[in-house]
Design a protein around this motif. Structure first.
Motif, short mmCIF file in Angstrom:
data_model
loop_
_atom_site.label_atom_id
_atom_site.label_comp_id
_atom_site.label_asym_id
_atom_site.label_seq_id
_atom_site.Cartn_x
_atom_site.Cartn_y
_atom_site.Cartn_z
N UNK A 120 0.77 -1.14 0.01
CA UNK A 120 0.07 0.15 -0.08
C UNK A 120 0.77 1.17 -0.01
N UNK A 121 1.94 1.05 0.86
CA UNK A 121 2.80 2.31 0.93
C UNK A 121 3.42 2.58 -0.47
N UNK A 122 3.87 1.52 -1.18
CA UNK A 122 4.54 1.64 -2.57
C UNK A 122 3.71 2.03 -3.55
N UNK A 123 2.32 1.67 -3.30
CA UNK A 123 1.46 2.02 -4.66
C UNK A 123 1.05 3.33 -4.37
N UNK A 124 0.87 3.98 -3.11
CA UNK A 124 0.80 5.24 -2.83
C UNK A 124 1.62 6.43 -3.27
N UNK A 125 2.69 5.72 -3.40
CA UNK A 125 4.13 6.77 -3.85
C UNK A 125 4.23 6.90 -5.37
N UNK A 126 4.78 8.24 -5.54
CA UNK A 126 4.75 8.53 -7.11
C UNK A 126 5.99 8.02 -7.54
N UNK A 127 7.10 7.50 -6.49
CA UNK A 127 8.33 7.00 -6.77
C UNK A 127 8.91 6.41 -5.65
N UNK A 128 9.83 5.46 -5.84
CA UNK A 128 10.55 4.93 -4.86
C UNK A 128 12.31 5.22 -5.02
N UNK A 129 12.79 5.48 -3.79
CA UNK A 129 14.22 5.57 -3.55
C UNK A 129 14.64 4.42 -2.66
#
Length: 206
Positions: free
Chosen positions: A74-83
């Motif tokens: 859920x946290x990854x899906x809600x983010x516009x990008x990942x670092x």
């Protein structure tokens, strides 16, 4: 009358690939949060410890996955990008990070959250190479999962003990400048990837 629209703030989930509370890579991401440009809202994620080892029996019991997987997805899906900041264990990425990516790569009711997701990779190490091999390994995994990995610039923080102070803050001027450039580049990378969709929307409105 002319309407002015401010640039959208992009949400970025920062994922340390180590479980150690005071790991160099968690400290590097703390520095990234502090150095984030105005267009980025960085959030540190500490969810990997709650993610169980990947097991298709767990997946078949509940397609959404165990609670720790659901929270990370859920946290990854809600983010516009990942670092993702990765350590280097035996010339590769840590098992805990690979395990999390294996879960995120699976189809679920929330979809495949890594496919089409902008991702930036960096890393810190106490050794002289700064996680070069681990980052190459991580890039391969992310490409396989369909993530859109920023090709450059790279950031390899070597001899990390010399870059951070006793409180864990990044104090090395050159590394801070490199980190700022890295974040600006990722902001541009995400803007570049979303530009076609924004242009299409503008064309429909116009």
């Amino acid at each position: 009358m002319t309407l002015f629209q401010s640039s959208p703030v992009r949400r970025v989930l920062c994922l340390p690939g180590s479980l150690r509370r005071h790991s160099w890579n968690r400290r590097l991401l703390h520095a990234a949060v502090a150095q984030a440009p105005a267009g980025l809202q960085l959030e540190l994620c500490d969810a990997l410890a709650a993610v169980p080892l990947f097991d298709e029996d767990l997946e078949s019991h509940d397609p959404a996955g165990p609670p720790g997987v659901q929270a990370l997805r859920a946290a990854a899906a809600a983010a516009d990008g990942l670092i993702i900041a990765t350590p280097e264990y035996n010339q590769a990425i840590p098992g805990v990070l690979k395990n999390a990516l294996d879960w995120l790569s699976r189809e679920s009711p929330a979809g495949e959250v890594l496919a089409g997701k902008p991702v930036a990779v960096l890393g810190a190490s106490s050794g002289p190479w700064g996680t070069r091999l681990a980052q190459a390994s991580l890039r391969q995994v992310l490409h396989t999962c369909g993530a859109l990995v920023m090709p450059a610039p790279s950031l390899f923080v070597a001899r990390a003990a010399e870059r951070f102070d006793a409180q864990g803050w990044l104090t090395d001027t050159a590394t801070l400048q490199s980190l700022q450039s890295f974040l600006l580049a990722f902001d541009s990378w995400m803007e570049r990837l979303t530009a076609p969709a924004m242009d299409a929307t503008s064309a429909l409105i116009g």
